[in-house]
Scaffold this motif. Structure first.
Motif, PDB file in Angstrom:
ATOM      1  N   ALA A 169      41.242  22.868  31.633  1.00  0.00           N
ATOM      2  CA  ALA A 169      41.005  24.266  31.986  1.00  0.00           C
ATOM      3  C   ALA A 169      42.007  25.176  31.291  1.00  0.00           C
ATOM      4  CB  ALA A 169      41.076  24.437  33.500  1.00  0.00           C
ATOM      5  N   GLY A 170      43.286  24.777  31.301  1.00  0.00           N
ATOM      6  CA  GLY A 170      44.304  25.604  30.651  1.00  0.00           C
ATOM      7  C   GLY A 170      44.100  25.723  29.158  1.00  0.00           C
ATOM      8  N   TRP A 171      43.790  24.626  28.501  1.00  0.00           N
ATOM      9  CA  TRP A 171      43.582  24.676  27.056  1.00  0.00           C
ATOM     10  C   TRP A 171      42.336  25.503  26.705  1.00  0.00           C
ATOM     11  CZ3 TRP A 171      44.407  18.731  26.044  1.00  0.00           C
ATOM     12  CH2 TRP A 171      45.779  18.448  26.171  1.00  0.00           C
ATOM     13  N   ALA A 172      41.298  25.410  27.553  1.00  0.00           N
ATOM     14  CA  ALA A 172      40.114  26.214  27.297  1.00  0.00           C
ATOM     15  C   ALA A 172      40.425  27.704  27.398  1.00  0.00           C
ATOM     16  CB  ALA A 172      39.004  25.836  28.281  1.00  0.00           C
ATOM     17  N   GLY A 173      41.183  28.092  28.456  1.00  0.00           N
ATOM     18  CA  GLY A 173      41.564  29.496  28.574  1.00  0.00           C
ATOM     19  C   GLY A 173      42.460  29.941  27.435  1.00  0.00           C
ATOM     20  N   TYR A 174      43.406  29.092  27.048  1.00  0.00           N
ATOM     21  CA  TYR A 174      44.304  29.422  25.941  1.00  0.00           C
ATOM     22  C   TYR A 174      43.534  29.582  24.643  1.00  0.00           C
ATOM     23  CZ  TYR A 174      48.208  28.870  22.675  1.00  0.00           C
ATOM     24  OH  TYR A 174      49.120  29.048  21.666  1.00  0.00           O
ATOM     25  N   VAL A 185      40.497  24.580  21.593  1.00  0.00           N
ATOM     26  CA  VAL A 185      39.178  24.309  22.171  1.00  0.00           C
ATOM     27  C   VAL A 185      38.767  22.850  21.939  1.00  0.00           C
ATOM     28  CG1 VAL A 185      38.437  26.697  22.024  1.00  0.00           C
ATOM     29  CG2 VAL A 185      38.075  25.196  20.074  1.00  0.00           C
ATOM     30  N   LEU A 186      39.120  22.294  20.787  1.00  0.00           N
ATOM     31  CA  LEU A 186      38.839  20.870  20.569  1.00  0.00           C
ATOM     32  C   LEU A 186      39.587  20.007  21.567  1.00  0.00           C
ATOM     33  CD1 LEU A 186      38.886  20.622  16.670  1.00  0.00           C
ATOM     34  CD2 LEU A 186      36.909  20.444  18.165  1.00  0.00           C
ATOM     35  N   ALA A 187      40.840  20.335  21.820  1.00  0.00           N
ATOM     36  CA  ALA A 187      41.621  19.587  22.798  1.00  0.00           C
ATOM     37  C   ALA A 187      41.028  19.729  24.191  1.00  0.00           C
ATOM     38  CB  ALA A 187      43.064  20.068  22.773  1.00  0.00           C
ATOM     39  N   ALA A 188      40.540  20.930  24.531  1.00  0.00           N
ATOM     40  CA  ALA A 188      39.931  21.136  25.841  1.00  0.00           C
ATOM     41  C   ALA A 188      38.665  20.286  25.989  1.00  0.00           C
ATOM     42  CB  ALA A 188      39.613  22.617  26.038  1.00  0.00           C
ATOM     43  N   VAL A 189      37.832  20.238  24.925  1.00  0.00           N
ATOM     44  CA  VAL A 189      36.628  19.409  24.978  1.00  0.00           C
ATOM     45  C   VAL A 189      36.992  17.939  25.134  1.00  0.00           C
ATOM     46  CG1 VAL A 189      34.622  18.642  23.666  1.00  0.00           C
ATOM     47  CG2 VAL A 189      35.247  21.054  23.676  1.00  0.00           C
ATOM     48  N   GLY A 190      38.030  17.485  24.444  1.00  0.00           N
ATOM     49  CA  GLY A 190      38.447  16.098  24.602  1.00  0.00           C
ATOM     50  C   GLY A 190      39.002  15.799  25.976  1.00  0.00           C
ATOM     51  N   ALA A 191      39.773  16.730  26.547  1.00  0.00           N
ATOM     52  CA  ALA A 191      40.378  16.496  27.857  1.00  0.00           C
ATOM     53  C   ALA A 191      39.368  16.507  28.980  1.00  0.00           C
ATOM     54  CB  ALA A 191      41.455  17.552  28.114  1.00  0.00           C
ATOM     55  N   VAL A 192      38.292  17.274  28.832  1.00  0.00           N
ATOM     56  CA  VAL A 192      37.325  17.364  29.917  1.00  0.00           C
ATOM     57  C   VAL A 192      36.525  16.065  30.063  1.00  0.00           C
ATOM     58  CG1 VAL A 192      35.271  18.187  28.699  1.00  0.00           C
ATOM     59  CG2 VAL A 192      35.809  19.102  30.963  1.00  0.00           C
ATOM     60  N   GLN A 193      36.630  15.142  29.118  1.00  0.00           N
ATOM     61  CA  GLN A 193      35.939  13.865  29.243  1.00  0.00           C
ATOM     62  C   GLN A 193      36.616  12.919  30.221  1.00  0.00           C
ATOM     63  OE1 GLN A 193      33.145  14.060  27.393  1.00  0.00           O
ATOM     64  NE2 GLN A 193      34.009  15.998  26.641  1.00  0.00           N
ATOM     65  N   LEU A 194      37.831  13.209  30.611  1.00  0.00           N
ATOM     66  CA  LEU A 194      38.622  12.240  31.374  1.00  0.00           C
ATOM     67  C   LEU A 194      38.569  12.387  32.883  1.00  0.00           C
ATOM     68  CD1 LEU A 194      41.777  12.180  29.081  1.00  0.00           C
ATOM     69  CD2 LEU A 194      39.830  10.626  29.058  1.00  0.00           C
ATOM     70  N   PRO A 195      38.511  13.573  33.476  1.00  0.00           N
ATOM     71  CA  PRO A 195      38.698  13.678  34.930  1.00  0.00           C
ATOM     72  C   PRO A 195      37.740  12.834  35.757  1.00  0.00           C
ATOM     73  CG  PRO A 195      38.870  15.832  33.925  1.00  0.00           C
ATOM     74  CD  PRO A 195      38.424  14.910  32.857  1.00  0.00           C
ATOM     75  N   LEU A 196      36.435  12.960  35.544  1.00  0.00           N
ATOM     76  CA  LEU A 196      35.478  12.248  36.386  1.00  0.00           C
ATOM     77  C   LEU A 196      35.535  10.728  36.202  1.00  0.00           C
ATOM     78  CD1 LEU A 196      32.387  14.618  36.238  1.00  0.00           C
ATOM     79  CD2 LEU A 196      34.065  14.358  38.068  1.00  0.00           C
TER      80      LEU A 196
END
Length: 796
Positions: A169-174, A185-196
């Motif tokens: 969320a933070g990287w997406a906002g940044y 935004v690339l880092a945000a897309v990669g990070a969102v794959q992990l939580p669930l």
């Protein structure tokens, strides 16, 4: 160099274009002269183009460093900073207090995240990307430091799930705030794959929870790709959605194989199918998503089949039924107000075709294995003891019928409307449907407990229906597919019929008559008619052999009866029309040579009779002008018959085998020379003389008596003198060579005796002297050889 324009028109166009180019060239040359004069009057000062030059164009200085080199330097700098930050966090973290730790991380993180904004305002985008990467890494180190400092007792996997969600969320906002940067935004897309997935692992979820987490993440990625138009987000989001969605489907498929009939894997696979279709519905270029969705939906249908006897085949049938439904939906949903997008139609249709093809291949393999088992009857023909073979079962037959329907629909089915891209061509789909349907109907009656006569009746009906379809089908592909099904089915029924006499005559007679009717049908394709003619001749030969067995004839004498078939074919050939060649070839191969010779091979006198009768049949056919070439075949068969007869009498003299061939060959050569005096003596007399002289020469070299060498030498001398008198090359050279070989054979003992008496040094000395003489008179010997070659060349 071909052109659709007339030559005069094209020539006018070329002349006009050349005139325009010449005018443009004159203008540019005048402009160049003016610029040179201007530069000569006003020299350019040193600076951008280097030192001033009174004459000539300016010389530019070396360009600045390329952006690629700049990017390399920036990347190396960012990596070094990241390594330093990582080393500080892991090594030096414990030497600072809580205040120092917080202050250092806060200052570094704030500086790393704030610097890219200032760099972007100055236009230093590459530098901003590199510094932003360092800032993002610092946020990861902050998350690690927070857990190490105050949350060390928390579950690591659960904390990683929450931290990855916060970081995403933070990287997406940044990244949204710094709209020019791609890395956040690339880092945000990669990070969102992990939580669930991490949360499911922390909770100890089973296959359903893990698959649901992966599928939910894939759905989130798909929604992100659809909602965000920026390429830097859409492409990685679609890739991640495909990877995680595929992983979820793999989990569901493995689970369905481990627990057949369970609702969980079917639910997971169905949800994956809906997701794939939804993505393709919103994204026109994502037909692969619809393909994956269709495959998932088909797998869900198969997962609902419970475990039990034959459940594997019923699971295949369920999947093929789902593929049939997909194909029908894809074909029918292309028109109207609520038309399905083309990407969805293409994907669903391809999924249906793929599953139907796999099911068809599996079903055809099962049917082939069951039908090949019928060959066991060949161990004991007409024993009437072979039990009814078990068929492939109802599952493969059902799968084949459903696959036939799916493939037929993939080609458009009964409708003639437009098909989506990727559909099977209608003739190919029809041919595949015919093969699958024919195999299913042919194999379905073969079941334990079904009377043999009922099985034969049903399978003969399928064979005849396939034959009618082959004759009447408008599409060439469908006709050949039906013809192939008819041929395979006829062969299988024929094998099964060999278990009983009545079945053999009934099946062979019916199929032979049907093949004869097919060969006579003028509307059928030429290749199919030829195949029917070949099959009809084959069944006729088989019936003759069977009749010979009923009559109690020995195997060798059945071969004589078999020759009735080629005789009838040769006699009726002028009335056979277009299938004449195929029928005659089958009669020669299946009757006179293959079966008859094989049956008579164990009895030499009967084999000689069979070969002679076959030669007589060929000689009779050769009386027709268009079959003159069969005269050679008749000659070969007559010769083979004579040789076999001589071998049966125990004759070992080679002349008895050679002269029956040599004399007719010489007569033919003599007749040819009379019709064509310019014909070469090699083509006219060479075969006959070779057959007459060479076998006797081979025998003479191993013969201890004097009669054969004397007679052979006399014959060779006669041939040589005749060749010299008639100025014929073949008799002269062949006769002379054989005469020289016979003379050498007769003088060899004396030569060996003389050589044994001579001193051992004398042969080498004589050889050396001969070489000296030849070398000294080389030019003369060469002229003599050329004159000899010219003299031989003048012979015929």
């Amino acid at each position: 160099m071909d052109s659709p324009l007339p030559p005069a028109h094209e020539l006018a166009l070329i002349d006009g274009e050349l005139a325009r180019l010449e005018a443009r060239r004159g203008y540019l040359l005048a402009r160049r002269d003016w610029l040179l004069r201007l530069l000569a009057a006003q020299p350019v000062p040193s600076g951008r183009f280097g030192p001033a030059a009174p004459f000539g164009p300016p010389v530019p200085v070396a360009p600045a460093a390329k952006p690629s080199a700049q990017n390399v330097l920036l990347t190396l700098g960012a990596v070094l900073l990241a390594v330093a930050a990582l080393a500080f966090t892991l090594v030096s973290w414990g030497s600072l207090g809580i205040g120092g730790r917080s202050a250092v991380l806060a200052v570094l993180t704030a500086a790393g995240l704030a610097a890219p904004a200032a760099l972007l305002r100055r236009g230093l985008r590459s530098t901003a990307e590199a510094v932003a990467g360092v800032g993002l890494l610092l946020t990861v180190l902050d998350a690690y430091a927070v857990r190490a400092a105050g949350l060390s007792g928390a579950d690591g996997v659960a904390y990683a799930a929450g931290a990855s969600a916060v970081l995403a969320a933070g990287w997406a906002g940044y990244g949204a705030a710094l709209g020019w940067l791609r890395l956040p935004v690339l880092a945000a897309v990669g990070a969102v794959q992990l939580p669930l997935p991490l949360a499911a692992a922390a909770a100890g979820a089973g296959p359903l929870g893990a698959g649901a987490a992966l599928l939910a993440t894939a759905a989130l990625d798909a929604a992100l790709a659809v909602a965000v138009a920026r390429r830097a987000v859409r492409v990685p989001a679609l890739v991640c959605s495909g990877v995680l969605g595929g992983a979820a489907l793999a989990v569901g498929l493995a689970w369905s194989l481990a627990e057949p009939g369970a609702a969980g894997p079917a639910l997971l696979l169905a949800a994956g199918g809906l997701l794939g279709v939804a993505v393709a519905w919103r994204e026109p270029r994502a037909s692969a998503a619809a393909l994956a969705g269709g495959l998932a939906a088909v797998s869900a249908a198969g997962a609902l089949v419970p475990a039990g006897a034959g459940s594997a085949w019923w699971a295949v049938a369920a999947r093929v039924a789902a593929a049939l439904a997909l194909s029908a939906a894809a074909v029918r949903a292309g028109s109207g107000a609520g038309a399905v997008p083309g990407a969805v139609r293409r994907g669903l249709l391809r999924a249906g075709v793929a599953v139907a093809a796999v099911g068809a291949l599996a079903g055809l393999t099962a049917v082939a294995v069951a039908l090949v088992a019928r060959a066991a009857v060949l161990r004991e023909v007409w024993a009437a003891t072979a039990p009814q073979q078990a068929g492939p079962g109802a599952g493969p037959a059902a799968a084949l019928l459903l696959a036939a329907g799916a493939l037929w629909l993939a080609g458009g089915g009964p409708a003639g409307g437009a098909l989506p891209a990727g559909a099977l061509p209608r003739p190919v789909a029809g041919a595949a449907a015919v093969v699958c349907g024919g195999a299913a109907l042919f194999a379905a009656p073969v079941r334990p407990g079904v009377p043999v006569w009922a099985v034969f009746a049903a399978q003969l009906g399928v064979v005849l229906a396939a034959g009618v379809a082959a004759v009447r089908a408008p599409a060439r592909e469908v006709a050949f597919a039906a013809g192939g099904c008819a041929a395979v089915g006829a062969l299988s029924v024929s094998l099964a019929a060999l278990d009983g006499r009545a079945a053999t005559f009934a099946v062979f007679g019916l199929l032979g008559a049907c093949c004869a009717l097919g060969a006579a049908h003028r509307a059928a394709a030429a290749a199919l008619r030829a195949g029917c003619a070949v099959a009809a001749v084959g069944y006729a030969v088989a019936l003759v052999v069977a009749l010979g067995a009923v009559a109690g004839l020995p195997w060798s004498w059945r071969a004589v009866a078999v020759l009735v078939v080629p005789a009838l074919v040769a006699g009726s050939a002028p009335r056979l029309g277009p299938v004449r060649v195929a029928a005659e070839a089958a009669a020669a191969g299946a009757g006179a040579l293959a079966v008859a010779v094989a049956l008579a091979a164990g009895d030499a006198p009967v084999l000689a009779l069979v070969l002679g009768l076959a030669g007589a049949v060929c000689a009779g056919a050769a009386l027709r002008p268009e079959r003159r070439a069969l005269g050679w075949a008749a000659g070969v068969l007559f010769t083979a018959a004579a040789w076999v007869r001589l071998a049966a009498w125990g004759v070992a003299v080679p002349e008895a085998y050679a002269l029956p061939v040599a004399v007719p060959a010489l007569v033919v050569g003599l007749l040819r020379r009379r019709r064509d005096p310019g014909a070469s003596s090699w083509s006219a007399y060479g075969p006959g003389l070779g057959a007459a002289l060479l076998p006797s020469l081979v025998a003479a070299w191993g013969d201890a008596y004097w009669q054969r060498p004397l007679l052979l030498g006399t014959a060779a001398l006669t041939v040589t003198l005749a060749g010299a008198h008639r100025r014929l090359r073949a008799p002269l050279l062949l006769g002379g060579a054989v005469l020289a070989a016979v003379t050498l054979h007769e003088l060899a003992p004396y030569v060996v005796q003389v050589v044994g008496v001579l001193p051992r040094w004398l042969p080498p000395a004589l050889a050396g002297l001969l070489l000296l003489v030849v070398g000294a008179t080389y030019e003369k010997r060469l002229r003599d050889a050329r004159r000899l070659r010219a003299a031989i060349g003048r012979l015929r």
